[in-house]
Design an enzyme around this catalytic site. Structure first.
Site, PDB file in Angstrom:
ATOM      1  N   ASP A 153     -39.992 -26.990 -70.299  1.00 56.26           N
ATOM      2  CA  ASP A 153     -39.423 -28.212 -70.862  1.00 56.26           C
ATOM      3  C   ASP A 153     -37.902 -28.248 -70.711  1.00 56.26           C
ATOM      4  OD1 ASP A 153     -39.517 -30.660 -72.198  1.00 56.26           O
ATOM      5  OD2 ASP A 153     -41.022 -29.933 -73.615  1.00 56.26           O
ATOM      6  N   GLY A 230     -37.488 -36.597 -65.758  1.00 58.11           N
ATOM      7  CA  GLY A 230     -36.908 -37.448 -64.721  1.00 58.11           C
ATOM      8  C   GLY A 230     -35.407 -37.304 -64.563  1.00 58.11           C
ATOM      9  N   ALA A 232     -31.592 -35.680 -63.676  1.00 60.86           N
ATOM     10  CA  ALA A 232     -30.943 -35.035 -62.530  1.00 60.86           C
ATOM     11  C   ALA A 232     -31.682 -35.325 -61.228  1.00 60.86           C
ATOM     12  CB  ALA A 232     -30.804 -33.521 -62.756  1.00 60.86           C
ATOM     13  N   ASP A 250     -41.573 -38.582 -72.619  1.00 60.60           N
ATOM     14  CA  ASP A 250     -42.975 -38.336 -72.993  1.00 60.60           C
ATOM     15  C   ASP A 250     -43.809 -39.616 -73.073  1.00 60.60           C
ATOM     16  OD1 ASP A 250     -42.315 -35.714 -73.187  1.00 60.60           O
ATOM     17  OD2 ASP A 250     -42.676 -35.537 -75.341  1.00 60.60           O
TER      18      ASP A 250
END
Ligand SMILES: *[C@@H]1O[C@H](CO)[C@@H](O)[C@H](O)[C@H]1NC(C)=O
Ligand SMILES: *[C@@H]1O[C@H](CO)[C@@H](O)[C@H](O)[C@H]1NC(C)=O
Ligand SMILES: *[C@@H]1O[C@H](CO)[C@@H](O)[C@H](O)[C@H]1NC(C)=O
Ligand SMILES: *[C@@H]1O[C@H](CO)[C@@H](O)[C@H](O)[C@H]1NC(C)=O
Ligand SMILES: *[C@@H]1O[C@H](CO)[C@@H](O)[C@H](O)[C@H]1NC(C)=O
Length: 460
Positions: A153, A230, A232, A250
């Site tokens: 994560d 999503g 960088a 999410d």
């Protein structure tokens, strides 16, 4: 703010980099299928939750259909810190009396695979100790425990590891790498990177590459999912780092969230192929307020986009109608095709002009090629039922004027030889899914049942 430098940048990056995530035994080549605890249980997890999931994956035929991973999400370790001597993460002994290794062993005994979770920061999203700075020790620990899948994560990032700039991210309007992107305006205040910025050199990429390198040093293949929301421009470097990468925030079990993710992914579909997949996030089929029609659309499009498919509902209480969706063999076959790696892509928007970025009315017409034939999907984003036509001449994989054998993917019914177009009434928020197979009907002779037939595909 169009970042027109993107296509050039991508072609430069595409040169001789070898993908490091080509793992033995084809691990990570196809989208991962399995079950994950987060959507249904959040932090309320115990060993029993995973044993129940494993038992049900087997008993309900989901394992045979390909769902093999049983993945633990956040909250599995002691919250108060690492082992002071070994610096290892310590499983919470109340929740996991046999430790994570004990659970992984039981999952493996059922012929299933086991996955775990951490974050590329100091704390996980729920505030548990995470892996930044401990990549090697954690990867070693997981390998020792028998971990087969790692969801990594993006929470708890200390300020010195934040990126200096970004694209417009998350649910904002990101004009991304595709030249066909409509010009869009940023809606958040992220500092934009200059044109030509190489996101594969960003701190975010570095944080994820560290864990990749640590995982690759272990003596077992560990599939690697970059859960970076999503950020960088992960789609421009994810394929060198992981087997899948999240492209949005999410998912939540509400229709607007499905549409938001679908819209976002419709501009990124060319980034998915063998070994690296846009992750549209875990399934909400059977959760929250999604109707059966909405769940069909969610599953069909997720499968067609070749997203990893992680069931996120408690399996002991799953309704048969939702289970049936998850077991759809034609959609799973398309998702798991070992000959064709590219996902379905939109060929027409429908409600909007083509290539419109619109979180509420995404592309409705999608198609893609697979071993069984061409998959054609028609989503109805409107509030009432709509007659929709798959016109062969508009579908890139098919040819105008030809006739093809058509199969209804939901009912499994053969629809016969169809010339020109296939027209159906699609209920609100539902998706008609066709498998268009071989050509049929001698040329110049009307096809046996003709085109343009109308039928009620499914009751609202
Ligand atoms: C372990 O989990 C229980 C809940 O099952 C919780 O009460 C306890 O605080 C946790 N222990 C640690 C050290 O995080
Ligand atoms: C975060 O983790 C890094 C790497 O372990 C460490 O150097 C740093 O001190 C931590 N920062 C905070 C704010 O805890
Ligand atoms: C984007 O905007 C620029 C400048 O206004 C324009 O020249 C270009 O054609 C637009 N591109 C698209 C795809 O609309
Ligand atoms: C990702 O990398 C793999 C392995 O190098 C390659 O086969 C695949 O085509 C790449 N994906 C894309 C979209 O280029
Ligand atoms: C579909 O085919 C029928 C029969 O040939 C024709 O009448 C109809 O106009 C076609 N529809 C579309 C949308 O092309």
């Amino acid at each position: 703010m169009a970042k027109s430098a993107f296509p050039l940048l991508l072609s430069l990056l595409a040169t001789p980099t070898t993908n490091a995530l080509i793992l033995p035994n084809n691990v990570g080549k196809l989208p991962a299928l399995g079950w994950n605890s987060w959507n249904a249980f959040r932090c309320d997890i115990t060993e029993q939750v995973f044993l129940d999931a494993a038992t049900k994956l087997v008993d309900l035929g989901l394992k045979d259909a390909g769902y093999v991973y049983v993945n633990v999400d956040d909250c599995w370790s002691n919250k108060d810190g690492r082992d002071p001597v070994t610096n290892r993460l310590v499983p919470n002994a109340t929740r996991f009396p046999d430790g994570i290794k004990g659970l992984a062993d039981k999952v493996h005994e059922k012929g299933l695979l086991f996955g775990i979770y951490s974050s590329a920061g100091n704390k996980t999203c729920a505030g548990y100790p995470a892996s930044l700075g401990y990549e090697e020790i954690d990867a070693e620990t997981w390998a020792e425990w028998g971990v087969d899948y790692m969801k990594y994560d993006g929470c708890g990032v200390p300020s010195n590891w934040l990126d200096e700039c970004d694209v417009c991210t998350l649910d904002g309007k990101d004009d991304g790498p595709d030249p066909k992107y409509k010009n869009a305006t940023c809606i958040d205040q992220t500092q934009l990177c200059p044109q030509g910025y190489d996101f594969s050199k960003s701190r975010t990429a570095e944080r994820y590459n560290r864990m990749r390198d640590a995982l690759l040093k272990q003596n077992r293949p560990i599939e690697y999912d970059i859960c970076v929301g999503g950020e960088a421009a992960v789609y421009s470097w994810g394929n060198e780092t992981g087997n899948a990468w999240r492209i949005t925030t999410d998912i939540i079990p509400e229709w607007w969230s499905i549409l938001m993710i679908l819209n976002r992914n419709s501009f990124l579909s060319h980034q998915t192929n063998f070994w690296g997949h846009n992750d549209a996030d875990m399934l909400e089929v059977g959760n929250g307020g999604l109707t059966l029609a909405e769940s069909r659309s969610h599953f069909a499009l997720w499968a067609a986009m070749k997203s990893p498919l992680f069931i996120g509902t408690p399996l002991p209480s799953i309704q048969p109608s939702f289970l049936e969706i998850l077991l759809n063999k034609h959609l799973l076959a398309f998702n798991q095709d070992d000959l064709y790696g590219a996902p379905a892509q939109p060929y027409k928007w429908g409600h909007n002009p083509d290539w419109t970025f619109d979180m509420s009315w995404p592309a409705e017409y999608w198609s893609g090629k697979g071993k069984e034939g061409t998959l054609v999907l028609m989503l109805n984003t409107e509030e009432g039922s709509v007659e929709k036509s798959a016109v062969w001449g508009e579908v890139p994989e098919l040819e105008e004027g030809k006739a093809y054998e058509v199969l209804d993917v939901w009912t499994g019914e053969e629809k016969g030889c169809v010339r020109g177009n296939y027209t159906v009434e699609v209920a609100s928020h539902d998706t008609a899914v066709l498998l268009v197979k071989g050509e049929c009907g001698a040329s110049g002779v009307a096809a046996s049942q003709g085109g343009g037939r109308m039928q009620l595909l499914m009751s609202p």
